[in-house]
Design a protein around this motif. Structure first.
Motif, PDB file in Angstrom:
ATOM      1  N   LYS A  55       0.760  -1.206   0.085  1.00 48.26           N
ATOM      2  CA  LYS A  55       0.491   0.169  -0.143  1.00 48.26           C
ATOM      3  C   LYS A  55       1.213   1.121  -0.722  1.00 48.26           C
ATOM      4  O   LYS A  55       0.551   2.252   0.717  1.00 48.26           O
ATOM      5  CB  LYS A  55      -0.999  -0.161   0.813  1.00 48.26           C
ATOM      6  N   SER A 116      -8.158  -5.674  -9.165  1.00 43.98           N
ATOM      7  CA  SER A 116      -7.840  -6.765  -9.527  1.00 43.98           C
ATOM      8  C   SER A 116      -8.476  -7.451 -10.744  1.00 43.98           C
ATOM      9  O   SER A 116      -9.906  -6.982 -10.584  1.00 43.98           O
ATOM     10  CB  SER A 116      -8.381  -7.392  -7.985  1.00 43.98           C
ATOM     11  N   ALA A 192      -3.992  -6.685  -5.350  1.00 45.28           N
ATOM     12  CA  ALA A 192      -5.290  -5.590  -5.492  1.00 45.28           C
ATOM     13  C   ALA A 192      -5.334  -5.196  -7.002  1.00 45.28           C
ATOM     14  O   ALA A 192      -6.360  -4.387  -7.691  1.00 45.28           O
ATOM     15  CB  ALA A 192      -5.154  -5.314  -4.584  1.00 45.28           C
ATOM     16  N   TYR A 193      -4.370  -5.237  -8.084  1.00 50.60           N
ATOM     17  CA  TYR A 193      -3.977  -3.732  -9.417  1.00 50.60           C
ATOM     18  C   TYR A 193      -3.380  -5.042  -9.763  1.00 50.60           C
ATOM     19  O   TYR A 193      -2.162  -6.083  -9.222  1.00 50.60           O
ATOM     20  CB  TYR A 193      -3.332  -2.377  -8.845  1.00 50.60           C
TER      21      TYR A 193
END
Length: 312
Positions: A55, A116, A192-193
Motif C-alpha cells: 500500500k 484486480s 489488488a491491481y
C-alpha cells in the motif's frame, strides 16, 4: 493471512536478493536473462507481492507508468509510431476514454492497472474484442478459456495456458496473447491491481511467443518473469524516492487543495493543469505545479511550453 503493511521507507528498500537474479547477465542488467529455477521465481514473485501489498503511497503512479510502458512496447512491436510520450498525451490531455489506433492496447493495460481482474472479469469480452478477436462468440470463449487457465496449480503454467489459448485461435495477435498472460498471472497471484509482468519482462525486438508457450510448466516464461520483476522493482524504488520527496514538501505548500493535488500525483502517471481543475482554479494550479517543479518534488514530463504534464 494478510501481508503486513510496509512504511513508505520500507517499501522503497524492497529489492531482489542477489542469488535470485544470478541468471541475469554478468552486468546484473535486466535485459538479458538465462534459465531461472523455481526457487528464484518464488523469491522474485514474493518480493513483488510485498511491493503490491505494501500500500505504498506511489502505488497508483507505479502501476500506471508500468501500464503505459507496456502499452508503448506492445504498439511498437505492432509497427505503430506512438511512443510512451504519445500515449501519455492520449491519457492526460486527449479524449476520455483515449481514442486512436493505439487506444485498445493502451486501454487494456490501463484496465489491468486499475484493479484486480477477478471482480471485473465480465469486462474481458469487450477488451478482447478491442484487441482484435471480434469473431462472433470468440471473446466469450476466450474469456472462459482464460478463467480456466487461471486455475492451473502454478502461476507460470497459468500464464502459459493463457498464451496457448489465444495463440490457438489468433496466432497473429501477440498483443492479445501477452495481455491475456498478464491478466491470468495477476488473477492467480490475487493482487489488488495488475502489473504487466510478462509484457514488461520480454526482451526488445521480435519474440517467438509460440516458443514461450511450448513448455506446459512455464519454464520458457521463467526468465521473462525474472527480468520483468527486476525491472519493475527498480521502478518501484525510483518512484518511491520521488514520492518521498513529494510528500516531504506538503507542509511547505499553502495553496488550497495542495494536499489533494499531491494525492492525485501519487495515484497517476501524469497530470495536466486541466486534470486538477475540479480541485483548484487553473491559475493557482499552474503556480502550484511550478512551485513543485522548483522544489524538485515533481518533474515536467513533456519539455513543452504549453499543454505540460507533471508527474513523479
Amino acid at each position: 493471512m494478510t501481508s503486513p503493511e510496509l512504511s513508505p521507507a520500507a517499501a522503497i528498500r524492497l529489492h531482489l536478493p542477489a542469488w535470485a537474479i544470478r541468471s541475469l547477465d554478468g552486468r546484473g542488467g535486466a535485459d538479458h536473462a538465462g534459465p531461472a529455477g523455481p526457487a528464484q521465481i518464488g523469491a522474485v514473485l514474493a518480493v513483488l507481492d510485498a511491493a503490491v501489498m505494501s500500500k505504498a503511497p506511489h502505488a497508483g503512479a507505479w502501476a500506471n507508468r508500468l501500464a503505459l510502458a507496456a502499452a508503448a512496447t506492445t504498439v511498437a512491436r505492432n509497427g505503430r509510431p506512438e511512443d510512451e510520450a504519445a500515449l501519455r498525451d492520449l491519457v492526460a490531455v486527449g479524449a476520455v476514454p483515449p481514442a486512436g489506433p493505439a487506444a485498445p492496447v493502451l486501454g487494456a493495460y490501463l484496465w489491468l492497472a486499475a484493479g484486480s481482474p477477478g471482480p471485473r472479469w465480465g469486462d474481458l469480452p469487450r477488451l478482447i474484442s478491442g484487441l482484435g478477436a471480434r469473431t462472433d462468440g470468440l471473446p466469450d470463449a476466450l474469456t472462459q478459456a482464460l478463467a480456466t487457465a487461471a486455475e492451473r496449480p502454478c502461476p507460470l503454467a497459468a500464464a502459459v495456458a493463457a498464451l496457448q489459448a489465444v495463440l490457438a485461435v489468433r496466432p497473429g495477435r501477440g498483443a492479445l496473447a501477452l495481455w491475456a498472460a498478464d491478466i491470468v498471472l495477476v488473477r492467480w497471484l490475487g493482487w489488488a491491481y495488475g502489473l504487466p509482468l510478462v509484457t514488461f519482462g520480454l526482451p526488445q525486438g521480435r519474440v517467438d511467443l509460440a516458443a514461450l508457450a511450448a513448455a506446459e510448466d512455464g519454464a520458457g516464461l521463467a526468465g521473462v518473469v525474472l527480468r520483468g520483476s527486476a525491472r519493475m522493482l527498480d521502478r518501484f524504488a525510483l518512484l518511491g524516492h520521488r514520492a518521498a520527496a513529494l510528500q516531504a514538501v506538503r507542509p511547505r505548500l499553502r495553496a488550497r487543495a495542495a494536499g489533494q493535488v499531491i494525492d492525485r500525483l501519487l495515484a497517476r502517471d501524469a497530470l495536466s493543469v486541466a486534470g486538477v481543475r475540479d480541485l483548484i482554479p487553473e491559475r493557482a494550479a499552474r503556480r502550484l505545479f511550478d512551485r513543485l517543479v522548483a522544489l524538485g518534488a515533481v518533474r515536467e514530463l513533456t519539455g513543452r511550453p504549453t499543454a505540460r504534464l507533471y508527474g513523479l
